[in-house]
Every structure is written in C-alpha cells, then in structure tokens.
Write a protein that holds these residues in place. Structure first.
Motif, PDB file in Angstrom:
ATOM      1  N   LYS A  79       0.829  -1.197   0.000  1.00  0.00           N
ATOM      2  CA  LYS A  79       0.000   0.000   0.000  1.00  0.00           C
ATOM      3  C   LYS A  79       0.869   1.255   0.000  1.00  0.00           C
ATOM      4  CE  LYS A  79      -3.595  -2.230   2.827  1.00  0.00           C
ATOM      5  NZ  LYS A  79      -4.326  -2.176   4.129  1.00  0.00           N
ATOM      6  N   THR A  80       0.304   2.334  -0.524  1.00  0.00           N
ATOM      7  CA  THR A  80       0.954   3.640  -0.473  1.00  0.00           C
ATOM      8  C   THR A  80       0.039   4.612   0.242  1.00  0.00           C
ATOM      9  OG1 THR A  80       2.006   5.385  -1.782  1.00  0.00           O
ATOM     10  CG2 THR A  80       0.056   4.357  -2.749  1.00  0.00           C
ATOM     11  N   CYS A  81       0.628   5.494   1.034  1.00  0.00           N
ATOM     12  CA  CYS A  81      -0.141   6.439   1.844  1.00  0.00           C
ATOM     13  C   CYS A  81       0.370   7.850   1.627  1.00  0.00           C
ATOM     14  CB  CYS A  81      -0.038   6.087   3.331  1.00  0.00           C
ATOM     15  SG  CYS A  81      -0.929   7.243   4.410  1.00  0.00           S
ATOM     16  N   ALA A  82      -0.544   8.746   1.280  1.00  0.00           N
ATOM     17  CA  ALA A  82      -0.258  10.178   1.209  1.00  0.00           C
ATOM     18  C   ALA A  82      -1.083  10.865   2.281  1.00  0.00           C
ATOM     19  CB  ALA A  82      -0.628  10.725  -0.169  1.00  0.00           C
ATOM     20  N   GLY A  83      -0.493  11.802   2.989  1.00  0.00           N
ATOM     21  CA  GLY A  83      -1.276  12.417   4.052  1.00  0.00           C
ATOM     22  C   GLY A  83      -0.655  13.676   4.620  1.00  0.00           C
ATOM     23  N   THR A  84      -1.447  14.356   5.432  1.00  0.00           N
ATOM     24  CA  THR A  84      -1.054  15.637   6.013  1.00  0.00           C
ATOM     25  C   THR A  84      -1.277  15.592   7.519  1.00  0.00           C
ATOM     26  OG1 THR A  84      -1.702  16.756   3.970  1.00  0.00           O
ATOM     27  CG2 THR A  84      -1.430  18.126   5.917  1.00  0.00           C
ATOM     28  N   TRP A  85      -0.189  15.739   8.246  1.00  0.00           N
ATOM     29  CA  TRP A  85      -0.204  15.757   9.705  1.00  0.00           C
ATOM     30  C   TRP A  85      -0.316  17.212  10.154  1.00  0.00           C
ATOM     31  CZ3 TRP A  85       4.265  17.822  12.301  1.00  0.00           C
ATOM     32  CH2 TRP A  85       4.206  17.755  13.703  1.00  0.00           C
ATOM     33  N   VAL A  86      -1.240  17.473  11.069  1.00  0.00           N
ATOM     34  CA  VAL A  86      -1.490  18.843  11.503  1.00  0.00           C
ATOM     35  C   VAL A  86      -1.527  18.888  13.033  1.00  0.00           C
ATOM     36  CG1 VAL A  86      -2.981  20.877  11.263  1.00  0.00           C
ATOM     37  CG2 VAL A  86      -2.923  19.154   9.443  1.00  0.00           C
ATOM     38  N   ARG A  87      -0.847  19.889  13.582  1.00  0.00           N
ATOM     39  CA  ARG A  87      -0.810  20.069  15.038  1.00  0.00           C
ATOM     40  C   ARG A  87      -1.203  21.510  15.367  1.00  0.00           C
ATOM     41  NH1 ARG A  87       3.447  21.840  18.271  1.00  0.00           N
ATOM     42  NH2 ARG A  87       4.842  21.783  16.462  1.00  0.00           N
ATOM     43  N   GLY A  88      -2.098  21.679  16.344  1.00  0.00           N
ATOM     44  CA  GLY A  88      -2.533  23.016  16.734  1.00  0.00           C
ATOM     45  C   GLY A  88      -3.494  22.960  17.894  1.00  0.00           C
ATOM     46  N   ALA A 137      -7.937  23.660  23.348  1.00  0.00           N
ATOM     47  CA  ALA A 137      -7.232  22.428  23.712  1.00  0.00           C
ATOM     48  C   ALA A 137      -6.295  21.996  22.587  1.00  0.00           C
ATOM     49  CB  ALA A 137      -8.240  21.321  24.007  1.00  0.00           C
ATOM     50  N   PRO A 138      -5.165  21.380  22.935  1.00  0.00           N
ATOM     51  CA  PRO A 138      -4.248  20.884  21.898  1.00  0.00           C
ATOM     52  C   PRO A 138      -4.919  19.789  21.066  1.00  0.00           C
ATOM     53  CG  PRO A 138      -3.186  20.914  24.055  1.00  0.00           C
ATOM     54  CD  PRO A 138      -4.640  21.149  24.297  1.00  0.00           C
ATOM     55  N   ARG A 139      -4.599  19.781  19.775  1.00  0.00           N
ATOM     56  CA  ARG A 139      -5.113  18.743  18.902  1.00  0.00           C
ATOM     57  C   ARG A 139      -4.059  18.386  17.867  1.00  0.00           C
ATOM     58  NH1 ARG A 139     -10.767  18.609  15.284  1.00  0.00           N
ATOM     59  NH2 ARG A 139     -10.984  16.329  15.373  1.00  0.00           N
ATOM     60  N   GLU A 140      -4.054  17.124  17.469  1.00  0.00           N
ATOM     61  CA  GLU A 140      -3.084  16.640  16.474  1.00  0.00           C
ATOM     62  C   GLU A 140      -3.778  15.558  15.659  1.00  0.00           C
ATOM     63  OE1 GLU A 140       1.362  14.582  16.558  1.00  0.00           O
ATOM     64  OE2 GLU A 140       0.586  15.621  18.337  1.00  0.00           O
ATOM     65  N   VAL A 141      -3.789  15.715  14.330  1.00  0.00           N
ATOM     66  CA  VAL A 141      -4.459  14.748  13.471  1.00  0.00           C
ATOM     67  C   VAL A 141      -3.579  14.400  12.275  1.00  0.00           C
ATOM     68  CG1 VAL A 141      -6.744  15.662  14.102  1.00  0.00           C
ATOM     69  CG2 VAL A 141      -5.650  16.428  11.983  1.00  0.00           C
ATOM     70  N   TYR A 142      -3.876  13.254  11.685  1.00  0.00           N
ATOM     71  CA  TYR A 142      -3.262  12.873  10.412  1.00  0.00           C
ATOM     72  C   TYR A 142      -4.391  12.563   9.445  1.00  0.00           C
ATOM     73  CZ  TYR A 142      -0.288  10.438   7.001  1.00  0.00           C
ATOM     74  OH  TYR A 142       0.367  10.053   5.854  1.00  0.00           O
ATOM     75  N   LEU A 143      -4.506  13.371   8.395  1.00  0.00           N
ATOM     76  CA  LEU A 143      -5.485  13.182   7.331  1.00  0.00           C
ATOM     77  C   LEU A 143      -4.779  12.415   6.211  1.00  0.00           C
ATOM     78  CD1 LEU A 143      -6.540  16.879   7.535  1.00  0.00           C
ATOM     79  CD2 LEU A 143      -8.114  15.015   8.054  1.00  0.00           C
ATOM     80  N   TYR A 144      -5.380  11.335   5.731  1.00  0.00           N
ATOM     81  CA  TYR A 144      -4.610  10.467   4.845  1.00  0.00           C
ATOM     82  C   TYR A 144      -5.479   9.799   3.794  1.00  0.00           C
ATOM     83  CZ  TYR A 144      -6.438   6.663   7.762  1.00  0.00           C
ATOM     84  OH  TYR A 144      -7.266   5.794   8.428  1.00  0.00           O
ATOM     85  N   HIS A 145      -4.785   9.294   2.772  1.00  0.00           N
ATOM     86  CA  HIS A 145      -5.423   8.549   1.677  1.00  0.00           C
ATOM     87  C   HIS A 145      -4.516   7.375   1.352  1.00  0.00           C
ATOM     88  CE1 HIS A 145      -6.528   7.984  -2.716  1.00  0.00           C
ATOM     89  NE2 HIS A 145      -7.710   7.960  -2.139  1.00  0.00           N
ATOM     90  N   VAL A 146      -5.043   6.172   1.498  1.00  0.00           N
ATOM     91  CA  VAL A 146      -4.275   4.951   1.260  1.00  0.00           C
ATOM     92  C   VAL A 146      -4.841   4.227   0.043  1.00  0.00           C
ATOM     93  CG1 VAL A 146      -3.699   2.661   2.174  1.00  0.00           C
ATOM     94  CG2 VAL A 146      -3.593   4.658   3.668  1.00  0.00           C
ATOM     95  N   VAL A 147      -3.962   3.753  -0.829  1.00  0.00           N
ATOM     96  CA  VAL A 147      -4.363   2.933  -1.966  1.00  0.00           C
ATOM     97  C   VAL A 147      -3.603   1.619  -1.911  1.00  0.00           C
ATOM     98  CG1 VAL A 147      -4.468   2.741  -4.479  1.00  0.00           C
ATOM     99  CG2 VAL A 147      -4.884   4.954  -3.386  1.00  0.00           C
TER     100      VAL A 147
END
Length: 404
Positions: free
Chosen positions: A314-323, A328-338
């Motif tokens: 599999k390949t994964c492209a994504g964007t990790w965001v921290r803020g 409150a602190p938040r951290e996410v990873y938005l991603y697309h896997v094929v």
C-alpha cells in the motif's frame, strides 16, 4: 468541458481510465510525443469521447494549435516538470484553463543552497498571476496527490478542525515491494531525483522559506492501515511553497519515507554525476551523441507504470497537523491509502500512479460543475476542501483521519 490531456504515460493513462467512468466532460484528447502511447490509452477504453494525437510538449505553438483545433477549454498536464512552463504558456495563449500535478522547476541558491532559497518551485508560474487574473483565466497548479490532495487536507484542517495551527507536515510512506527488482522506483525516477536531491524547503512564520540539507531531520512516522513505522526525511516539495500562501500555519514541512537503501542509491547517483540533466557527449556506433545522464538512468530502469503486476503493498499520502481547537491541543493525520491489489484489479493501474491520477480528474469535475471556480494562478488550498473530499469518496477511494 473539452480536455486536452498532454502525457500518456502511467499517470496519463490512469487519468483516462478514471475519467472514462465519469460523465462530466464532452471530450478528452490524449496527446503524447509517442503517438503509440496515446493511441494505446484511447484504444483500451472503447469510449467515443476519447481521441489520440501526437504533440511535442515543449512546442508551445503546436500545443496551443491543438487546443484550438479540438476546441478544448482545459489543458491537463500529465508530463514531467520539464514541460510545465511551455504547457502553462500554451494554455494561456489558447485561452484555456490549465491544470498540472507538479510545478515549475526550482534552481538552488548559487552561494548558499542549503540555507537560502534560489528560484523556488512554482516561482515562474506565480510570476504570471496578474496576467491570468486580468484575463479571468485559471491555472490550477499542483493538483496531483502530493502536491494536491495533501494541500486539500491542509485547507480542510484549517477550515473545520483547528482554530490555530502550529505545524502542517506532509508525510508520505509506503510498504510497496516489487518482485524481481532490487531497485525499482514506483514513480518517475526523473522527478524523484529532482525532488530528492534538491535542497529541501521549510517554511516558518516570521522567517519565511529557507532550505536545509537533503534527507535532513529524519523521523519515524507510523503510517495507517498496516503500513506501520517508516523513517521520513526532508525533501523538496510543492506543498511547502503552496500551503503558506493560503493557510495560516507557523511551520510547514514535507517528509518522504524513502528508506536507507533508496537514499544511499540517490546519493551514489549524485556522487557519480548521474543525476545531472546537462548533456554529456558519449561515443556511439553513429558517432558522438549528447545525452543527459539522468535520462540514461531513467532508460535503464523499468517504467513504473509497468510494475503493477509485480508490486505488492500500500501507499499512503497524508497531512499531519498540530494546533489547537476550542483552547485544547489537537493533532491529526489526514490520509489517503491505496492498495496496489485493489487499483490493479479495479483499474489496471499500479497504486502510486492511480493515486496521483484520481485527484486531477476529481478537480476537473468540480471545475465542470462550478463547485470550484476562480482566476489567477491558484493552488488547491484556494478552493473549499469539503466538495473535493466528498467527491473522492464518491469515486470509491475514501480518505481517512486519525487523531494522534
């Protein structure tokens, strides 16, 4: 909508296979320097909306004439970055909307390449923003997967997930293997050499854009859906030049999961001068010929588009965001896997080229329906993210989000 698709390689062919399932366009002319590639892509579809032509992507006049002759109102560039500017100018000359997946080439700072930016990715295109705006014309740049979907994720995070963003980091990783090859890049080696050996760019608020050493700041990132931990390093990429223009973030980076063996191979190519695009004269049976060392490397390696049957994983492209959100602190990873097994079974295209190809097709559909509109030279961040992400799911390839 009538589309001129320039480039019938792996990504271009995958674009035709994805677009053939959608009703939003009237015609798509598939053009390539090698007419057999264009004809093969069209013949496989059995769809009267598609036709094939031969064109030299470096010949602006010929491309503009082809746009006019077929009445195309959009030029979709599926060639490598060397041809961005002639195709960009040809679209403007013919009054067509322009869409690409990689931006105009950079040139390192002549004295301080690993501290300061020289000519940045996309600078040559953004220099013509006013001309496109005055004409009421649109150039949508960097609309592949990375850049492209990763930028859409950044816009989505800013609009819907965060009040303030400390850092946006695009993180790309995979667990792909290719049977029978010790070294077989899953994407264009020409482009891979370009982005991996150029000085990586980092953005920081208050400092702006600056450069570092290639493969700097290694970190281990845990990728979803079974891919797992992969070491990622700084690489030059368009997102770092695009995101800060439309999204407020204190720091923006791009890191690629290359693997130690891949990095060592790229360093060896650089040491031997085989990454150079400057032609060298070599003897041949027909006499001395001038060839680009990088083109020789590309010719010696298998075409990534042909590796699908041998590829696994599999390949994964994504964007990790921290803020922060609601204080409150938040951290996410938005991603697309094929999954390569899925993309081969469903479309006959290997995972990396399919993942790149689906995004410009979705963008064209949003432009055709009016869900996206604008003028000037704009990145994906300039448009609302939700319609794109919803359409990606409708294409049968949903995205995901992981709270970190």
């Amino acid at each position: 909508m009538r589309v001129l698709l320039v480039g019938a390689g792996g990504v271009g062919t995958a674009i035709t296979r994805i677009a053939a399932r959608r009703p939003f366009f009237e015609a798509m002319v598939v053009a390539d320097y090698d007419p057999e590639r264009a004809e093969s892509a069209v013949a496989a579809l059995d769809d009267g909306r598609f036709s094939a032509e031969r064109v030299d992507a470096s010949d602006e006049a010929a491309v503009a004439e082809l746009l006019r002759r077929h009445g195309c109102d959009v030029l979709l560039n599926a060639t490598d970055p060397r041809f961005v500017m002639p195709l960009f100018r040809a679209a403007r000359a013919a009054g067509a909307t322009y869409v690409d997946m990689a931006m105009s080439l950079s040139h390192p700072h002549p004295e301080r390449p690993y501290q300061e930016c020289g000519v940045k990715l996309g600078d040559d295109q953004f220099a013509q923003t006013e001309e496109w705006q005055k004409a009421g014309a649109l150039a949508l740049v960097g609309m592949g997967v990375e850049p492209g979907l990763s930028d859409v994720f950044a816009r989505y995070a800013a609009d819907e997930l965060f009040d303030e963003i400390e850092e946006i980091g695009v993180r790309d990783g995979a667990n792909l293997t290719v049977d029978g090859y010790d070294f077989a890049p899953s994407f264009s080696i020409w482009t891979t050499i370009e982005e991996c050996l150029n000085p990586p760019v980092v953005y920081e608020a208050g400092r702006g854009w600056f450069t570092t050493e290639p493969f700097s700041e290694p970190e281990v990132f845990d990728f979803p859906e079974g891919i797992g931990p992969v070491e990622c390093v700084n690489v030059e990429h368009e997102e770092v030049l695009l995101v800060p223009r439309w999204v407020d973030a204190r720091r923006v980076t791009f890191k690629y999961g290359l693997g130690r063996e891949f990095i060592d191979t790229l360093r060896t190519l650089h040491l031997l001068g085989l990454d150079s695009t400057t032609p060298v004269t070599v003897p041949s049976a027909a006499g001395p010929v001038a060839v680009s060392p990088r083109d020789v490397v590309a010719a010696c390696l298998p075409d990534p588009a042909t590796l699908g049957e041998r590829m696994h994983g599999k390949t994964c492209a994504g964007t990790w965001v921290r803020g922060t959100k609601d204080g409150a602190p938040r951290e996410v990873y938005l991603y697309h896997v094929v999954d390569n097994q899925w993309s081969m079974a469903e479309y006959g295209s290997q995972a990396v080229v399919w993942q790149t190809a689906v995004n410009p097709v979705a963008a064209l559909e949003l432009l055709a329906t009016g869900a996206w509109s604008g003028s000037g030279v704009l990145g994906p961040e300039a448009f609302p993210a939700r319609p794109f992400l919803d359409l990606l799911t409708a294409y049968g390839s949903p995205w995901g989000m992981r709270e970190q």
